[in-house]
Design an enzyme around this catalytic site. Structure first.
Site, PDB file in Angstrom:
ATOM      1  CE  LYS A  98      -1.831  -1.182   3.774  1.00 28.93           C
ATOM      2  NZ  LYS A  98      -2.280  -1.088   5.101  1.00 28.93           N
ATOM      3  NE  ARG A 135      -4.964  -1.456  10.211  1.00 25.41           N
ATOM      4  CZ  ARG A 135      -3.935  -0.879   9.612  1.00 25.41           C
ATOM      5  NH1 ARG A 135      -4.030   0.356   9.194  1.00 25.41           N
ATOM      6  NH2 ARG A 135      -2.805  -1.536   9.453  1.00 25.41           N
ATOM      7  NE  ARG A 139       6.782  -2.620   5.923  1.00 29.23           N
ATOM      8  CZ  ARG A 139       5.452  -2.593   5.869  1.00 29.23           C
ATOM      9  NH1 ARG A 139       4.837  -2.087   4.833  1.00 29.23           N
ATOM     10  NH2 ARG A 139       4.746  -3.093   6.872  1.00 29.23           N
ATOM     11  NE  ARG A 162       5.523  -0.384   9.962  1.00 29.77           N
ATOM     12  CZ  ARG A 162       4.334  -0.436   9.361  1.00 29.77           C
ATOM     13  NH1 ARG A 162       4.176   0.108   8.163  1.00 29.77           N
ATOM     14  NH2 ARG A 162       3.306  -1.018   9.932  1.00 29.77           N
ATOM     15  NE  ARG A 214       1.468  -4.768  11.138  1.00 26.89           N
ATOM     16  CZ  ARG A 214       2.562  -4.620  10.400  1.00 26.89           C
ATOM     17  NH1 ARG A 214       3.677  -5.291  10.692  1.00 26.89           N
ATOM     18  NH2 ARG A 214       2.567  -3.816   9.375  1.00 26.89           N
TER      19      ARG A 214
HETATM   20  P1  AMP Z   1       0.076   0.438   8.919  1.00 28.24           P
HETATM   21  O1  AMP Z   1       1.206   1.406   8.770  1.00 28.24           O
HETATM   22  O2  AMP Z   1      -1.124   0.804   8.083  1.00 28.24           O
HETATM   23  O3  AMP Z   1       0.502  -1.000   8.730  1.00 28.24           O
HETATM   24  O4  AMP Z   1      -0.417   0.568  10.445  1.00 28.24           O
HETATM   25  C1  AMP Z   1       0.450   0.242  11.520  1.00 28.24           C
HETATM   26  C2  AMP Z   1      -0.328   0.108  12.821  1.00 28.24           C
HETATM   27  O5  AMP Z   1      -0.981   1.354  13.137  1.00 28.24           O
HETATM   28  C3  AMP Z   1      -1.465  -0.910  12.829  1.00 28.24           C
HETATM   29  O6  AMP Z   1      -1.007  -2.233  13.062  1.00 28.24           O
HETATM   30  C4  AMP Z   1      -2.330  -0.390  13.964  1.00 28.24           C
HETATM   31  O7  AMP Z   1      -1.768  -0.695  15.226  1.00 28.24           O
HETATM   32  C5  AMP Z   1      -2.232   1.130  13.780  1.00 28.24           C
HETATM   33  N1  AMP Z   1      -3.286   1.651  12.894  1.00 28.24           N
HETATM   34  C6  AMP Z   1      -3.128   2.180  11.631  1.00 28.24           C
HETATM   35  N2  AMP Z   1      -4.307   2.541  11.120  1.00 28.24           N
HETATM   36  C7  AMP Z   1      -5.253   2.252  12.056  1.00 28.24           C
HETATM   37  C8  AMP Z   1      -6.675   2.374  12.115  1.00 28.24           C
HETATM   38  N3  AMP Z   1      -7.356   2.857  11.084  1.00 28.24           N
HETATM   39  N4  AMP Z   1      -7.297   1.980  13.247  1.00 28.24           N
HETATM   40  C9  AMP Z   1      -6.626   1.485  14.290  1.00 28.24           C
HETATM   41  N5  AMP Z   1      -5.289   1.301  14.300  1.00 28.24           N
HETATM   42  C10 AMP Z   1      -4.599   1.691  13.196  1.00 28.24           C
END
Ligand code: AMP
Length: 219
Positions: free
Chosen positions: A14, A89, A128, A163, A174
């Site tokens: 993404k 999400r 990554r 990360r 996740r």
């Molecule tokens: P990402 O960078 O999209 O993989 O998001 C990393 C982490 O941020 C996720 O595993 C969640 O812990 C948190 N996170 C990101 N977006 C959301 C969301 N819309 N709702 C809740 N937690 C989120």
């Protein structure tokens, strides 16, 4: 320009695809993950809560994400389109997002679901690396996406970091969260006739071609 939303499991590409869309269409990339990672650096109660939640792979409380998203979408640069990644999400978040969009006079636009199989995701997650400065994304397990010099960003010379949720244990949580909570929103957007599914088990360039075609034919 229509707004764009990505729905995809962790490490499906993404962020990488969003960067390419930004480069071509000059619209802002709104990633709740990036916004939350910035807040997680703060030495405050909320910073600590978010840092711990991110590291575990669980989702941050809805109310926090709603405030962040609404505040960000109100900014002027979103008026001519934006790409949203990582939000909504869950079905609850999708229903709330519909309300926020209505309040601000925006349309959901193109919803793109990127489908990638679990084994490929596992491989991508451990390799990554992200630039701490410009957020460019690399993968050290894939010669085509590896940085030229180890730990240094090809784009800006910034330092690359891993990360702390990019490990197999947090990935399992996740991925499970994605299956349980996020996948149901695919049907929600199918019902609105705004969703297109694409195969993400392909090269960055080929996946982008498919995304670009969706964007350019829907103006
Ligand atoms: P990402 O960078 O999209 O993989 O998001 C990393 C982490 O941020 C996720 O595993 C969640 O812990 C948190 N996170 C990101 N977006 C959301 C969301 N819309 N709702 C809740 N937690 C989120």
């Amino acid at each position: 320009m229509k707004n764009i939303m990505f729905i995809a499991p962790p490490a499906a590409g993404k962020g990488t695809q969003a960067e390419l869309v930004v480069e071509k269409y000059h619209i802002p990339h709104i990633s709740t993950g990036d916004i939350l990672r910035e807040i997680a650096k703060e030495d405050s109660e909320i910073g600590t809560y978010i840092a711990e939640t991110l590291a575990s792979g669980r989702l941050v409380k809805d109310e926090i994400t709603y405030k962040l998203i609404e505040r960000r979408l109100k900014e002027k640069d979103c008026k001519n389109g934006f790409i949203i990644d990582g939000f909504p999400r869950s079905l609850d978040q999708a229903i709330e997002y519909d309300k926020i969009l209505k309040k601000l006079g925006y349309e959901v636009g193109n919803v793109i679901s990127i489908v990638v199989d679990e084994k490929t995701l596992e491989k991508r997650i451990t390799g990554r690396r992200v630039c701490e400065n410009c957020k460019a994304i690399y993968n050290i397990n894939d010669p085509k996406s590896a940085p030229t010099v180890e730990s240094v960003c090809d784009v800006c010379g910034g330092k690359l970091f891993q990360r702390n949720d990019d490990n197999l244990e947090a990935f399992q949580t996740r991925y499970q969260m994605y299956k349980e909570k996020t996948e149901p929103i695919i049907d929600h957007y199918k019902e609105q006739h705004v969703l297109t599914e694409i195969d993400g088990n392909d090269t960055v360039e080929n996946v982008f071609k498919k995304i670009d075609q969706i964007i350019s034919t829907s103006k």
